[in-house]
Design a protein around this motif. Structure first.
Motif, PDB file in Angstrom:
ATOM      1  N   TRP A   8       0.830  -1.208   0.000  1.00  0.00           N
ATOM      2  CA  TRP A   8       0.000   0.000   0.000  1.00  0.00           C
ATOM      3  C   TRP A   8       0.867   1.261   0.000  1.00  0.00           C
ATOM      4  O   TRP A   8       0.569   2.225  -0.708  1.00  0.00           O
ATOM      5  CB  TRP A   8      -0.958  -0.001   1.184  1.00  0.00           C
ATOM      6  N   ILE A   9       1.938   1.259   0.771  1.00  0.00           N
ATOM      7  CA  ILE A   9       2.850   2.409   0.783  1.00  0.00           C
ATOM      8  C   ILE A   9       3.454   2.598  -0.610  1.00  0.00           C
ATOM      9  O   ILE A   9       3.608   3.727  -1.093  1.00  0.00           O
ATOM     10  CB  ILE A   9       3.942   2.238   1.852  1.00  0.00           C
ATOM     11  N   TYR A  10       3.791   1.508  -1.293  1.00  0.00           N
ATOM     12  CA  TYR A  10       4.337   1.600  -2.649  1.00  0.00           C
ATOM     13  C   TYR A  10       3.314   2.226  -3.603  1.00  0.00           C
ATOM     14  O   TYR A  10       3.645   3.099  -4.402  1.00  0.00           O
ATOM     15  CB  TYR A  10       4.761   0.213  -3.155  1.00  0.00           C
ATOM     16  N   LEU A  36      -2.055  11.669   3.606  1.00  0.00           N
ATOM     17  CA  LEU A  36      -3.466  11.343   3.857  1.00  0.00           C
ATOM     18  C   LEU A  36      -3.888   9.979   3.306  1.00  0.00           C
ATOM     19  O   LEU A  36      -4.773   9.339   3.864  1.00  0.00           O
ATOM     20  CB  LEU A  36      -4.366  12.437   3.278  1.00  0.00           C
ATOM     21  N   TYR A  37      -3.284   9.537   2.215  1.00  0.00           N
ATOM     22  CA  TYR A  37      -3.629   8.230   1.648  1.00  0.00           C
ATOM     23  C   TYR A  37      -2.674   7.134   2.100  1.00  0.00           C
ATOM     24  O   TYR A  37      -3.005   5.952   2.026  1.00  0.00           O
ATOM     25  CB  TYR A  37      -3.613   8.266   0.120  1.00  0.00           C
ATOM     26  N   GLY A  38      -1.487   7.516   2.560  1.00  0.00           N
ATOM     27  CA  GLY A  38      -0.489   6.509   2.886  1.00  0.00           C
ATOM     28  C   GLY A  38      -0.191   6.386   4.362  1.00  0.00           C
ATOM     29  O   GLY A  38      -0.528   5.391   5.000  1.00  0.00           O
ATOM     30  N   LEU A  39       0.452   7.398   4.920  1.00  0.00           N
ATOM     31  CA  LEU A  39       0.944   7.284   6.292  1.00  0.00           C
ATOM     32  C   LEU A  39      -0.165   7.211   7.338  1.00  0.00           C
ATOM     33  O   LEU A  39      -0.096   6.395   8.259  1.00  0.00           O
ATOM     34  CB  LEU A  39       1.873   8.461   6.604  1.00  0.00           C
ATOM     35  N   PRO A  41      -3.512   6.208   7.111  1.00  0.00           N
ATOM     36  CA  PRO A  41      -4.245   4.934   7.182  1.00  0.00           C
ATOM     37  C   PRO A  41      -3.363   3.756   7.591  1.00  0.00           C
ATOM     38  O   PRO A  41      -3.801   2.898   8.357  1.00  0.00           O
ATOM     39  CB  PRO A  41      -4.775   4.724   5.764  1.00  0.00           C
ATOM     40  N   VAL A  42      -2.123   3.731   7.096  1.00  0.00           N
ATOM     41  CA  VAL A  42      -1.235   2.624   7.449  1.00  0.00           C
ATOM     42  C   VAL A  42      -0.893   2.672   8.932  1.00  0.00           C
ATOM     43  O   VAL A  42      -0.864   1.642   9.607  1.00  0.00           O
ATOM     44  CB  VAL A  42       0.035   2.656   6.565  1.00  0.00           C
ATOM     45  N   GLY A  43      -0.651   3.863   9.464  1.00  0.00           N
ATOM     46  CA  GLY A  43      -0.393   3.992  10.898  1.00  0.00           C
ATOM     47  C   GLY A  43      -1.569   3.524  11.737  1.00  0.00           C
ATOM     48  O   GLY A  43      -1.397   2.831  12.745  1.00  0.00           O
ATOM     49  N   LEU A  44      -2.771   3.878  11.314  1.00  0.00           N
ATOM     50  CA  LEU A  44      -3.971   3.445  12.029  1.00  0.00           C
ATOM     51  C   LEU A  44      -4.142   1.929  11.961  1.00  0.00           C
ATOM     52  O   LEU A  44      -4.443   1.284  12.980  1.00  0.00           O
ATOM     53  CB  LEU A  44      -5.205   4.143  11.451  1.00  0.00           C
ATOM     54  N   VAL A  45      -3.940   1.342  10.806  1.00  0.00           N
ATOM     55  CA  VAL A  45      -4.084  -0.106  10.651  1.00  0.00           C
ATOM     56  C   VAL A  45      -3.056  -0.848  11.497  1.00  0.00           C
ATOM     57  O   VAL A  45      -3.380  -1.822  12.193  1.00  0.00           O
ATOM     58  CB  VAL A  45      -3.976  -0.505   9.158  1.00  0.00           C
TER      59      VAL A  45
END
Length: 106
Positions: A8-10, A36-39, A41-45
């Motif tokens: 997802w980060i990629y 907003l689309y990467g860091l 949501p990924v941090g929350l997940v």
């Protein structure tokens, strides 16, 4: 779990690069897209998926602290019931005149 996060980060990185290199795009827009689309949501997940591990670690810390506290309360050299007499001391009470021993008839 981490494979999905890396993928997802990629994808978001490529979206940001595409926005930054587009003729109508800006670097600020690319940074906002990445955050907003990467860091976020990924941090929350990752935070939500690591919750069971955090709870397990907290319970382990509490158990170790409780064991250390209980070990500090009792001296290690004295064994329980080493005296061979009742812990309540009812022999001394029963020896007083006029008070029968518990469970015995006078």
């Amino acid at each position: 779990m981490y494979l999905i996060v890396i993928a997802w980060i990629y994808v978001v990185l490529m979206m940001s690069v595409a926005e930054a290199t587009n003729t109508t795009g800006t670097v600020l827009g690319a940074l906002v897209t990445f955050v907003l689309y990467g860091l976020a949501p990924v941090g929350l997940v990752i935070y939500l998926m690591r919750a069971p591990a955090r709870n397990k670690a907290a319970k382990l810390r509490e158990a170790k602290a409780r064991a250390a506290h209980l070990a500090s309360l009792e001296p290690a050299s004295v064994a329980p019931d080493a005296g061979g007499h009742a812990a309540s001391g009812h022999e001394a009470i029963a020896a007083e005149p006029g008070i029968p021993a518990v469970g015995k008839e006078a």
